[in-house]
Design an enzyme around this catalytic site. Structure first.
Site, mmCIF file in Angstrom:
data_model
loop_
_atom_site.group_PDB
_atom_site.id
_atom_site.type_symbol
_atom_site.label_atom_id
_atom_site.label_comp_id
_atom_site.label_asym_id
_atom_site.label_seq_id
_atom_site.Cartn_x
_atom_site.Cartn_y
_atom_site.Cartn_z
ATOM 1 N N HIS A 244 13.698 -63.466 34.498
ATOM 2 C CA HIS A 244 13.799 -62.298 35.380
ATOM 3 C C HIS A 244 15.019 -61.475 34.998
ATOM 4 C CE1 HIS A 244 14.340 -60.436 39.600
ATOM 5 N NE2 HIS A 244 13.443 -59.767 38.926
ATOM 6 N N SER B 132 9.124 -60.179 39.538
ATOM 7 C CA SER B 132 10.242 -60.192 40.496
ATOM 8 C C SER B 132 9.881 -60.995 41.726
ATOM 9 C CB SER B 132 10.600 -58.785 40.985
ATOM 10 O OG SER B 132 10.134 -57.794 40.165
ATOM 11 N N ASN C 197 17.055 -61.792 44.968
ATOM 12 C CA ASN C 197 16.231 -61.120 45.978
ATOM 13 C C ASN C 197 16.081 -61.940 47.251
ATOM 14 O OD1 ASN C 197 15.858 -58.742 44.617
ATOM 15 N ND2 ASN C 197 13.971 -59.392 43.623
ATOM 16 N N GLU D 88 17.664 -64.379 35.469
ATOM 17 C CA GLU D 88 17.308 -65.588 36.210
ATOM 18 C C GLU D 88 16.245 -66.337 35.402
ATOM 19 O OE1 GLU D 88 18.052 -64.257 40.864
ATOM 20 O OE2 GLU D 88 16.140 -63.724 39.950
HETATM 21 P P1 NAD Z 1 6.190 -50.271 34.520
HETATM 22 O O1 NAD Z 1 5.073 -49.817 35.378
HETATM 23 O O2 NAD Z 1 7.308 -49.323 34.181
HETATM 24 O O3 NAD Z 1 5.597 -50.780 33.111
HETATM 25 C C1 NAD Z 1 4.486 -51.611 32.980
HETATM 26 C C2 NAD Z 1 3.785 -51.306 31.669
HETATM 27 O O4 NAD Z 1 2.761 -52.275 31.460
HETATM 28 C C3 NAD Z 1 3.100 -49.939 31.639
HETATM 29 O O5 NAD Z 1 3.558 -49.224 30.499
HETATM 30 C C4 NAD Z 1 1.602 -50.268 31.530
HETATM 31 O O6 NAD Z 1 0.879 -49.337 30.725
HETATM 32 C C5 NAD Z 1 1.641 -51.628 30.863
HETATM 33 N N1 NAD Z 1 0.454 -52.453 31.082
HETATM 34 C C6 NAD Z 1 -0.357 -52.510 32.177
HETATM 35 N N2 NAD Z 1 -1.325 -53.439 31.966
HETATM 36 C C7 NAD Z 1 -1.125 -53.967 30.745
HETATM 37 C C8 NAD Z 1 -1.791 -54.972 29.970
HETATM 38 N N3 NAD Z 1 -2.855 -55.611 30.450
HETATM 39 N N4 NAD Z 1 -1.327 -55.248 28.728
HETATM 40 C C9 NAD Z 1 -0.244 -54.592 28.236
HETATM 41 N N5 NAD Z 1 0.426 -53.635 28.923
HETATM 42 C C10 NAD Z 1 -0.004 -53.340 30.159
HETATM 43 O O7 NAD Z 1 6.748 -51.582 35.206
HETATM 44 P P2 NAD Z 1 8.254 -52.181 35.166
HETATM 45 O O8 NAD Z 1 9.079 -51.513 36.200
HETATM 46 O O9 NAD Z 1 8.730 -52.222 33.742
HETATM 47 O O10 NAD Z 1 7.970 -53.670 35.707
HETATM 48 C C11 NAD Z 1 7.364 -54.651 34.903
HETATM 49 C C12 NAD Z 1 7.567 -56.017 35.543
HETATM 50 O O11 NAD Z 1 8.960 -56.287 35.675
HETATM 51 C C13 NAD Z 1 6.980 -56.154 36.949
HETATM 52 O O12 NAD Z 1 6.501 -57.460 37.111
HETATM 53 C C14 NAD Z 1 8.182 -55.931 37.846
HETATM 54 O O13 NAD Z 1 8.040 -56.567 39.105
HETATM 55 C C15 NAD Z 1 9.264 -56.588 37.025
HETATM 56 N N6 NAD Z 1 10.636 -56.129 37.297
HETATM 57 C C16 NAD Z 1 10.875 -54.808 37.506
HETATM 58 C C17 NAD Z 1 12.183 -54.379 37.747
HETATM 59 C C18 NAD Z 1 12.483 -52.918 37.960
HETATM 60 O O14 NAD Z 1 13.562 -52.622 38.500
HETATM 61 N N7 NAD Z 1 11.628 -51.992 37.538
HETATM 62 C C19 NAD Z 1 13.240 -55.319 37.760
HETATM 63 C C20 NAD Z 1 12.950 -56.662 37.501
HETATM 64 C C21 NAD Z 1 11.638 -57.052 37.273
#
Ligand code: NAD
Length: 411
Positions: free
Chosen positions: A160, A139, A210, A172
């Protein structure tokens, strides 16, 4: 690379998924909130999907959540039993990227940690064929920063998605300095084939949504700080007079003050501490005091156990006086002027098209109108004069009219 996935919709994707070897397979790394949703979308679009999570059992648990989500869709009549079963059958899990087959696309959705993402993408670029598209769901990070150690970085880009990916149409498609146009075309067409609405932008801090949304929160916080009106009155004006689905202050309580501050701070830092994105003392104080919003029971507002807001009634008489008055104290005009200014500036810098900015803000944060369309309605000259008034009242560089407001390029 085959880019012929465009304009054919889902049927073509199914055919492509069956017939095109490695392009049939999509890997999603990270089975959290975003990764599991993205995996579901890809599998529903006809791809074989491998969902990977480093935490033991996490990918399998995510697959169970996806199964439950598909059952709910069947229950609501939005998918047939056969479609749901076929989607789930196409989705398998793994505990390591070492176990991945050759893929057409890999989407990284691990936590927002630059070193982690950089290492992971470099590793994937070694393990996967040279033409595998490598995408990150970051993000906030610059695509080039993530791609630093990637082999063949022209295939690295941002996809994104918005939360939840199964519901939110916007994606995006973000290109870095080294991303090649052919891969951007391919990824954009693929997102369309998945039923999404892709918009394109270059890797600018905050991308489109954002970035453009920053003043939505910042202006409201500044109005509260200055004592122009209380939060409930400002939220009421933006909701009831502006047509926004939520007021900016209640929205930050919903998102979490810490999360909203982190996004704003990241944009501020990446723009070299541009005053336009400076976080407010009000929000910093809320976070320091642990008043993070709904999740802690208090933030801008205080919440009762049942989630209702305690003791915050809008002052409608005050709202009536502020709206249509001087822009400095009109929550709606001031916010919209700054949204328009931010949106046209993105276009002015060549970071996205006007159409894509408007689509992104309508779909990503459900603004009632695209800010550029809104600016055209108000008149860009009027907006420029409003920003000028704000600059006179609050000098220091936050209120800088974009050249695009006056150079006629967007008229
Ligand atoms: P999350 O914490 O819910 O999930 C991340 C997952 O990745 C976890 O299950 C973790 O165990 C796993 N993980 C950690 N290290 C790892 C590795 N080396 N190999 C494989 N798996 C691994 O996070 P999220 O909210 O799903 O966010 C993920 C990405 O998406 C981030 O970059 C975040 O900025 C982006 N994002 C989040 C949102 C949101 O609203 N949550 C929206 C858009 C983008």
């Amino acid at each position: 690379m085959d880019t012929d996935v465009s304009e054919h919709g889902h049927e073509a994707t199914h055919r492509d998924a069956d017939d095109e070897g490695i392009f049939a397979t999509v890997a999603v790394i990270g089975a959290g909130a975003m990764g599991s949703g993205i995996a579901q979308v890809a599998a529903a679009a006809g791809h074989h999907v491998v969902l990977v999570d480093a935490a033991a059992g996490a990918a399998a648990t995510a697959r169970e959540r996806i199964a439950a989500s598909l059952d709910r869709l069947v229950g609501k009549g939005r998918a047939s039993r056969e479609e749901a079963d076929a989607t789930l059958e196409r989705l398998r899990t793994a505990d390591s990227v070492r176990d991945l087959p050759e893929c057409g696309l890999v989407i990284e959705a691990v936590p927002e940690d630059l070193r982690l993402k950089r290492r992971l993408l470099a590793d994937l670029s070694e393990r996967q064929p040279a033409n595998t598209v490598l995408a990150t769901n970051t993000s906030s990070f610059d695509i080039d920063a993530i791609a630093r150690d990637v082999i063949d970085p022209e295939r690295m880009l941002g996809l994104h998605f918005f939360n939840p990916p199964t519901v939110m149409a916007l994606v995006e498609v973000v290109s870095g300095e080294l991303t090649s146009a052919a891969y951007v075309e391919h990824a954009t067409a693929l997102m369309r084939a998945w039923g999404k609405t892709p918009v394109r932008c270059v890797s600018t801090p905050g991308f489109i949504v954002n970035r453009v949304a920053r003043p939505f929160y910042g202006e409201a916080q500044r109005l509260v700080e200055a004592g122009v009106a209380d939060a409930a009155t400002i939220d009421w004006v933006l909701r009831e007079r502006g047509g926004f689905p939520m007021g900016p202050l209640e929205l930050t309580d919903f998102i979490g003050q810490d999360v909203n501050l982190a996004v704003g701070t990241s944009v501020w830092e990446q723009t070299g501490h541009d005053e336009r994105y400076a976080p407010t003392d009000l929000q910093r104080r809320l976070v320091e005091e642990g008043r993070l919003g709904r999740k802690t029971g208090s933030g801008i507002y205080t919440y009762a156990a049942d989630g209702s807001v305690e003791g915050a009634e809008p002052d409608l008489e005050l709202a009536g006086r502020l709206v249509g008055g001087p822009v400095v104290t009109d929550p709606l005009a001031r916010t919209v002027a700054m949204l328009v200014n931010e949106a046209v500036d993105l276009v002015h810098r060549g970071e996205a098209t006007a159409d894509d900015v408007d689509i992104a803000m309508r779909l990503g944060v459900r603004y009632p109108r695209g800010p550029i369309e809104w600016g055209r309605e108000i008149g860009f000259d009027v907006v420029a004069a409003q920003i000028g008034e704000l600059d006179t009242a609050f000098p220091g560089g936050r209120y800088r009219p974009s050249p695009a407001l006056t150079d006629g390029s967007l008229a």
